[in-house]
Design a protein around this motif. Structure first.
Motif, PDB file in Angstrom:
ATOM      1  N   PHE A  25     -16.065  25.308  70.233  1.00  0.00           N
ATOM      2  CA  PHE A  25     -15.275  24.386  69.396  1.00  0.00           C
ATOM      3  C   PHE A  25     -16.208  23.386  68.699  1.00  0.00           C
ATOM      4  O   PHE A  25     -16.059  23.100  67.505  1.00  0.00           O
ATOM      5  N   ASP A  26     -17.196  22.867  69.428  1.00  0.00           N
ATOM      6  CA  ASP A  26     -18.204  21.975  68.828  1.00  0.00           C
ATOM      7  C   ASP A  26     -18.890  22.670  67.647  1.00  0.00           C
ATOM      8  O   ASP A  26     -19.074  22.090  66.581  1.00  0.00           O
ATOM      9  N   HIS A  27     -19.257  23.924  67.867  1.00  0.00           N
ATOM     10  CA  HIS A  27     -19.942  24.723  66.831  1.00  0.00           C
ATOM     11  C   HIS A  27     -19.057  24.845  65.588  1.00  0.00           C
ATOM     12  O   HIS A  27     -19.532  24.709  64.448  1.00  0.00           O
ATOM     13  N   MET A  28     -17.762  25.060  65.769  1.00  0.00           N
ATOM     14  CA  MET A  28     -16.833  25.194  64.643  1.00  0.00           C
ATOM     15  C   MET A  28     -16.683  23.860  63.894  1.00  0.00           C
ATOM     16  O   MET A  28     -16.693  23.822  62.666  1.00  0.00           O
ATOM     17  N   LEU A  29     -16.533  22.777  64.645  1.00  0.00           N
ATOM     18  CA  LEU A  29     -16.336  21.458  64.020  1.00  0.00           C
ATOM     19  C   LEU A  29     -17.593  21.009  63.279  1.00  0.00           C
ATOM     20  O   LEU A  29     -17.512  20.361  62.236  1.00  0.00           O
ATOM     21  N   GLU A  30     -18.742  21.371  63.814  1.00  0.00           N
ATOM     22  CA  GLU A  30     -20.004  21.048  63.132  1.00  0.00           C
ATOM     23  C   GLU A  30     -20.080  21.771  61.793  1.00  0.00           C
ATOM     24  O   GLU A  30     -20.469  21.178  60.782  1.00  0.00           O
ATOM     25  N   GLY A  31     -19.663  23.020  61.771  1.00  0.00           N
ATOM     26  CA  GLY A  31     -19.656  23.788  60.515  1.00  0.00           C
ATOM     27  C   GLY A  31     -18.689  23.196  59.508  1.00  0.00           C
ATOM     28  O   GLY A  31     -18.999  23.092  58.310  1.00  0.00           O
ATOM     29  N   MET A  32     -17.517  22.792  59.988  1.00  0.00           N
ATOM     30  CA  MET A  32     -16.508  22.180  59.120  1.00  0.00           C
ATOM     31  C   MET A  32     -17.040  20.894  58.478  1.00  0.00           C
ATOM     32  O   MET A  32     -16.965  20.704  57.262  1.00  0.00           O
ATOM     33  N   ALA A  33     -17.588  20.002  59.311  1.00  0.00           N
ATOM     34  CA  ALA A  33     -18.069  18.703  58.820  1.00  0.00           C
ATOM     35  C   ALA A  33     -19.302  18.868  57.929  1.00  0.00           C
ATOM     36  O   ALA A  33     -19.421  18.231  56.888  1.00  0.00           O
ATOM     37  N   ARG A  34     -20.193  19.737  58.332  1.00  0.00           N
ATOM     38  CA  ARG A  34     -21.437  19.951  57.593  1.00  0.00           C
ATOM     39  C   ARG A  34     -21.145  20.448  56.181  1.00  0.00           C
ATOM     40  O   ARG A  34     -21.720  19.990  55.214  1.00  0.00           O
ATOM     41  N   HIS A  35     -20.221  21.401  56.079  1.00  0.00           N
ATOM     42  CA  HIS A  35     -19.942  21.997  54.765  1.00  0.00           C
ATOM     43  C   HIS A  35     -18.906  21.205  53.967  1.00  0.00           C
ATOM     44  O   HIS A  35     -18.792  21.377  52.757  1.00  0.00           O
ATOM     45  N   GLY A  36     -18.155  20.326  54.649  1.00  0.00           N
ATOM     46  CA  GLY A  36     -17.274  19.422  53.927  1.00  0.00           C
ATOM     47  C   GLY A  36     -17.972  18.120  53.560  1.00  0.00           C
ATOM     48  O   GLY A  36     -17.389  17.258  52.909  1.00  0.00           O
ATOM     49  N   LEU A  37     -19.216  17.967  54.008  1.00  0.00           N
ATOM     50  CA  LEU A  37     -19.993  16.733  53.816  1.00  0.00           C
ATOM     51  C   LEU A  37     -19.262  15.520  54.370  1.00  0.00           C
ATOM     52  O   LEU A  37     -19.264  14.437  53.775  1.00  0.00           O
ATOM     53  N   PHE A  38     -18.613  15.720  55.523  1.00  0.00           N
ATOM     54  CA  PHE A  38     -17.990  14.627  56.246  1.00  0.00           C
ATOM     55  C   PHE A  38     -18.914  14.226  57.389  1.00  0.00           C
ATOM     56  O   PHE A  38     -19.493  15.090  58.048  1.00  0.00           O
ATOM     57  N   ASP A  39     -19.047  12.910  57.634  1.00  0.00           N
ATOM     58  CA  ASP A  39     -19.723  12.487  58.853  1.00  0.00           C
ATOM     59  C   ASP A  39     -18.666  12.433  59.949  1.00  0.00           C
ATOM     60  O   ASP A  39     -17.601  11.840  59.756  1.00  0.00           O
ATOM     61  N   LEU A  40     -18.969  13.044  61.070  1.00  0.00           N
ATOM     62  CA  LEU A  40     -17.975  13.096  62.146  1.00  0.00           C
ATOM     63  C   LEU A  40     -18.625  12.826  63.496  1.00  0.00           C
ATOM     64  O   LEU A  40     -19.509  13.566  63.928  1.00  0.00           O
ATOM     65  N   ALA A  41     -18.190  11.722  64.116  1.00  0.00           N
ATOM     66  CA  ALA A  41     -18.579  11.435  65.500  1.00  0.00           C
ATOM     67  C   ALA A  41     -17.347  11.665  66.352  1.00  0.00           C
ATOM     68  O   ALA A  41     -16.277  11.128  66.064  1.00  0.00           O
ATOM     69  N   LEU A  42     -17.469  12.475  67.374  1.00  0.00           N
ATOM     70  CA  LEU A  42     -16.301  12.873  68.163  1.00  0.00           C
ATOM     71  C   LEU A  42     -16.678  13.035  69.632  1.00  0.00           C
ATOM     72  O   LEU A  42     -17.588  13.799  69.965  1.00  0.00           O
ATOM     73  N   TYR A  43     -15.984  12.257  70.453  1.00  0.00           N
ATOM     74  CA  TYR A  43     -16.239  12.324  71.894  1.00  0.00           C
ATOM     75  C   TYR A  43     -14.916  12.592  72.586  1.00  0.00           C
ATOM     76  O   TYR A  43     -13.966  11.815  72.452  1.00  0.00           O
ATOM     77  N   VAL A  44     -14.854  13.696  73.309  1.00  0.00           N
ATOM     78  CA  VAL A  44     -13.609  14.075  73.984  1.00  0.00           C
ATOM     79  C   VAL A  44     -13.882  14.328  75.464  1.00  0.00           C
ATOM     80  O   VAL A  44     -14.833  15.030  75.822  1.00  0.00           O
ATOM     81  N   LYS A  45     -13.027  13.723  76.285  1.00  0.00           N
ATOM     82  CA  LYS A  45     -13.015  14.035  77.711  1.00  0.00           C
ATOM     83  C   LYS A  45     -11.661  14.671  77.964  1.00  0.00           C
ATOM     84  O   LYS A  45     -10.641  13.966  77.977  1.00  0.00           O
ATOM     85  N   GLY A  46     -11.630  15.973  78.098  1.00  0.00           N
ATOM     86  CA  GLY A  46     -10.352  16.656  78.245  1.00  0.00           C
ATOM     87  C   GLY A  46     -10.260  17.393  79.563  1.00  0.00           C
ATOM     88  O   GLY A  46     -11.255  17.576  80.258  1.00  0.00           O
ATOM     89  N   ASP A  47      -9.042  17.836  79.867  1.00  0.00           N
ATOM     90  CA  ASP A  47      -8.819  18.538  81.137  1.00  0.00           C
ATOM     91  C   ASP A  47      -9.202  20.019  81.006  1.00  0.00           C
ATOM     92  O   ASP A  47      -8.381  20.919  81.203  1.00  0.00           O
ATOM     93  N   THR A  48     -10.474  20.243  80.683  1.00  0.00           N
ATOM     94  CA  THR A  48     -10.933  21.621  80.484  1.00  0.00           C
ATOM     95  C   THR A  48     -10.980  22.418  81.792  1.00  0.00           C
ATOM     96  O   THR A  48     -11.173  23.625  81.773  1.00  0.00           O
ATOM     97  N   HIS A  49     -10.774  21.711  82.937  1.00  0.00           N
ATOM     98  CA  HIS A  49     -10.657  22.454  84.208  1.00  0.00           C
ATOM     99  C   HIS A  49      -9.327  23.217  84.240  1.00  0.00           C
ATOM    100  O   HIS A  49      -9.177  24.182  84.985  1.00  0.00           O
ATOM    101  N   VAL A  50      -8.355  22.760  83.409  1.00  0.00           N
ATOM    102  CA  VAL A  50      -7.085  23.508  83.288  1.00  0.00           C
ATOM    103  C   VAL A  50      -7.330  24.689  82.355  1.00  0.00           C
ATOM    104  O   VAL A  50      -7.293  25.841  82.766  1.00  0.00           O
ATOM    105  N   ASP A  51      -7.568  24.370  81.087  1.00  0.00           N
ATOM    106  CA  ASP A  51      -8.040  25.340  80.084  1.00  0.00           C
ATOM    107  C   ASP A  51      -8.411  24.547  78.833  1.00  0.00           C
ATOM    108  O   ASP A  51      -8.481  23.318  78.878  1.00  0.00           O
TER     109      ASP A  51
END
Ligand SMILES: [Mn+2]
Length: 196
Positions: free
Chosen positions: A38-64
């Motif tokens: 997901f990080d890889h996808m968002l980096e591609g989106m921001a890089r090619h949209g020329l958006f600066d994006l800082a994003l920090y998520v703590k999610g329940d990835t132990h669930v899914d």
């Protein structure tokens, strides 16, 4: 144009999200969702949209990966809406057809104030890395509602699933870059209704 930067924070029992989006950036990213693909996808989106994006998520990835991806979509959509402000003097519509090797992805957007998603993509694998492919639709659905925008995404030529997914995210970045651009001939909101 005025400063088009939005910072959003969202905390629930499932996810804690902090995000800063600059519409007039250069594609700088600092993205940590806990889901590598997901990080890889968002980096591609921001890089090619020329958006600066800082994003920090703590999610329940132990669930899914579900809550983390869906909630990130909600917050990113809200950040686009907030950063756009009154939407005066922007192009409003954007589109791109993005090739990635054998695959071809189409994205068309209208920052209309009316949420809608038309998503036509069929993956042939259940997951890409640690991201379930069915979450790609959920992510873009959340964006369309968070940003109150009309969003069409379609795979014109299918192939490798990693390529298809990445082409969709990059096409979205390019289409959004077009839609948020300033239109110097338009001083007002570009709508016969007078609002978006
Ligand atoms: Mn890749």
């Amino acid at each position: 144009m005025k400063n088009r930067i939005a910072t959003c924070k969202r905390v629930t029992k499932e996810t804690q999200i902090e995000l800063t989006l600059n519409l007039d950036g250069t594609g700088k990213t600092d993205i940590h969702t806990g889901i590598g693909f997901f990080d890889h996808m968002l980096e591609g989106m921001a890089r090619h949209g020329l958006f600066d994006l800082a994003l920090y998520v703590k999610g329940d990835t132990h669930v899914d990966c579900h809550h983390t991806i869906e909630d990130t979509g909600i917050v990113l959509g809200q950040a686009f809406l907030k950063a756009l402000g009154d939407k005066k003097g922007i192009k409003r519509y954007g589109y791109f057809i993005l090739p990635m090797d054998e695959t071809l992805a189409l994205c068309a957007v209208d920052l209309s104030g009316r949420p809608y998603l038309n998503y036509q993509t069929e993956f042939t694998v259940d997951a890409l890395g640690d991201m379930d492919t069915e979450m790609v639709r959920e992510f873009f659905y959340a964006i369309s509602y968070g940003a109150m925008m009309n969003l069409h995404l379609k795979i014109l030529d299918a192939g490798n699933n990693h390529h298809m997914c990445e082409a969709l995210f990059k096409a979205f970045g390019k289409a959004m870059d077009m839609a948020v651009q300033e239109e110097p001939r338009m001083e007002d909101v570009w709508s016969t209704k007078g609002s978006l």
